[in-house]
Enzyme design. Sequence first.
Site, PDB file in Angstrom:
ATOM      1  N   GLU A 172     -83.010 -12.371-136.931  1.00  0.00           N
ATOM      2  CA  GLU A 172     -83.833 -12.645-135.750  1.00  0.00           C
ATOM      3  C   GLU A 172     -85.205 -11.991-135.915  1.00  0.00           C
ATOM      4  OE1 GLU A 172     -84.750 -14.337-133.399  1.00  0.00           O
ATOM      5  OE2 GLU A 172     -83.692 -13.862-131.537  1.00  0.00           O
ATOM      6  N   ASP A 197     -85.278  -8.748-127.469  1.00  0.00           N
ATOM      7  CA  ASP A 197     -85.958  -8.340-126.244  1.00  0.00           C
ATOM      8  C   ASP A 197     -84.878  -7.973-125.212  1.00  0.00           C
ATOM      9  OD1 ASP A 197     -88.180  -8.033-124.539  1.00  0.00           O
ATOM     10  OD2 ASP A 197     -88.119 -10.112-123.904  1.00  0.00           O
ATOM     11  N   GLY A 255     -88.908 -18.339-135.016  1.00  0.00           N
ATOM     12  CA  GLY A 255     -89.515 -17.032-135.245  1.00  0.00           C
ATOM     13  C   GLY A 255     -89.129 -16.317-136.523  1.00  0.00           C
TER      14      GLY A 255
HETATM   15  P1  IMP Z   1     -83.995 -12.156-125.746  1.00  0.00           P
HETATM   16  O1  IMP Z   1     -83.621 -10.965-126.582  1.00  0.00           O
HETATM   17  O2  IMP Z   1     -82.861 -13.089-125.469  1.00  0.00           O
HETATM   18  O3  IMP Z   1     -84.701 -11.750-124.488  1.00  0.00           O
HETATM   19  O4  IMP Z   1     -85.032 -13.086-126.475  1.00  0.00           O
HETATM   20  C1  IMP Z   1     -85.641 -12.785-127.644  1.00  0.00           C
HETATM   21  C2  IMP Z   1     -86.555 -13.949-127.965  1.00  0.00           C
HETATM   22  O5  IMP Z   1     -87.688 -13.959-127.098  1.00  0.00           O
HETATM   23  C3  IMP Z   1     -87.093 -13.794-129.369  1.00  0.00           C
HETATM   24  O6  IMP Z   1     -86.310 -14.512-130.288  1.00  0.00           O
HETATM   25  C4  IMP Z   1     -88.489 -14.375-129.243  1.00  0.00           C
HETATM   26  O7  IMP Z   1     -88.456 -15.757-129.485  1.00  0.00           O
HETATM   27  C5  IMP Z   1     -88.894 -14.155-127.814  1.00  0.00           C
HETATM   28  N1  IMP Z   1     -89.736 -12.945-127.684  1.00  0.00           N
HETATM   29  C6  IMP Z   1     -89.445 -11.808-127.033  1.00  0.00           C
HETATM   30  N2  IMP Z   1     -90.443 -10.918-127.099  1.00  0.00           N
HETATM   31  C7  IMP Z   1     -91.413 -11.513-127.841  1.00  0.00           C
HETATM   32  C8  IMP Z   1     -92.712 -11.065-128.298  1.00  0.00           C
HETATM   33  O8  IMP Z   1     -93.207  -9.954-128.045  1.00  0.00           O
HETATM   34  N3  IMP Z   1     -93.408 -11.965-129.051  1.00  0.00           N
HETATM   35  C9  IMP Z   1     -92.928 -13.199-129.369  1.00  0.00           C
HETATM   36  N4  IMP Z   1     -91.721 -13.638-128.970  1.00  0.00           N
HETATM   37  C10 IMP Z   1     -90.962 -12.808-128.215  1.00  0.00           C
HETATM   38 MG    MG Z   2     -86.815 -16.120-131.477  1.00  0.00          MG
END
Ligand code: IMP
Ligand code: MG
Length: 174
Positions: free
Chosen positions: A96, A100, A41
Site C-alpha cells: 500500500e 490513513d 497509489g
Molecule cells: P484508509 O487507510 O482506508 O483511510 O485509506 C488510505 C487511502 O487513502 C490510501 O490508499 C490513499 O489512497 C488515500 N490517502 C490517505 N491519505 C493520503 C495522502 O496524504 N495523500 C494521498 N492519498 C492519501
Molecule cells: Mg491507495
Amino acid sequence: MIVKKEIVSRADIARRVKELGQAITRDYSGRPLVMIGILNGAFIFLADLVREIELPIEIDFIRVASYGSGTCSSGIIQCTKDTELDLTGKDILLVEDIVDTGRTLVRLKELLAARKVASVKICTLIDKRERREVEVEVDYVGFVVAEGFLVGYGLDHAQQHRHYPAIYNIVSGG
Ligand code: IMP
Ligand code: MG
C-alpha cells in the site's frame, strides 16, 4: 495556488525501500511470495520494492472502488479490479502507498484471508498512524508521518502529482 514542501527525499526513499526489501527477503527466507499492489497509489513503490527482494515473487494488483459497485465477489469491500493469480495456500504481502484511517486495509486483509491463503501481511510506504480509526497490523512501514496531505512517488491529489520522485506535503497557499 498549491505550495509543496518536501517531506521525504528521493535518496531517503531509495535507502528505506532497500532496507524494507532486505527485511522481507530475510523474513520469508527463500519462501515464494505473492506481492499484491493496491492501485493506483502503490505502483511506484511496488516497482521499486520488488527489485530489492531476493525471493521467488509473483506480482498481482487489486483496485479498491471509492464509490459504487465493483467486481469483487465479496461483500466486505468493493473492488473495481480483483486479483487474477491463484492465491490458494500462498503467502501474500499487500503493498500500500499510505495507511490513513486503516479501513481499506482491514477490509482487504479480510477479503484475502477468506481465499484460503497461507498468510497475509502488509507493507506500506507511509503510515499516518495518528489518524488511525480502526486497528490494523502493519508489518512493514517505510516512514511514519504525523499529518498533512502527501503527494508524489505514487500518491495523488485528484489524480495529479503521482509522478514526483520525492514525497511532498501540499497546502493551499494565497
Ligand atoms: P484508509 O487507510 O482506508 O483511510 O485509506 C488510505 C487511502 O487513502 C490510501 O490508499 C490513499 O489512497 C488515500 N490517502 C490517505 N491519505 C493520503 C495522502 O496524504 N495523500 C494521498 N492519498 C492519501
Ligand atoms: Mg491507495
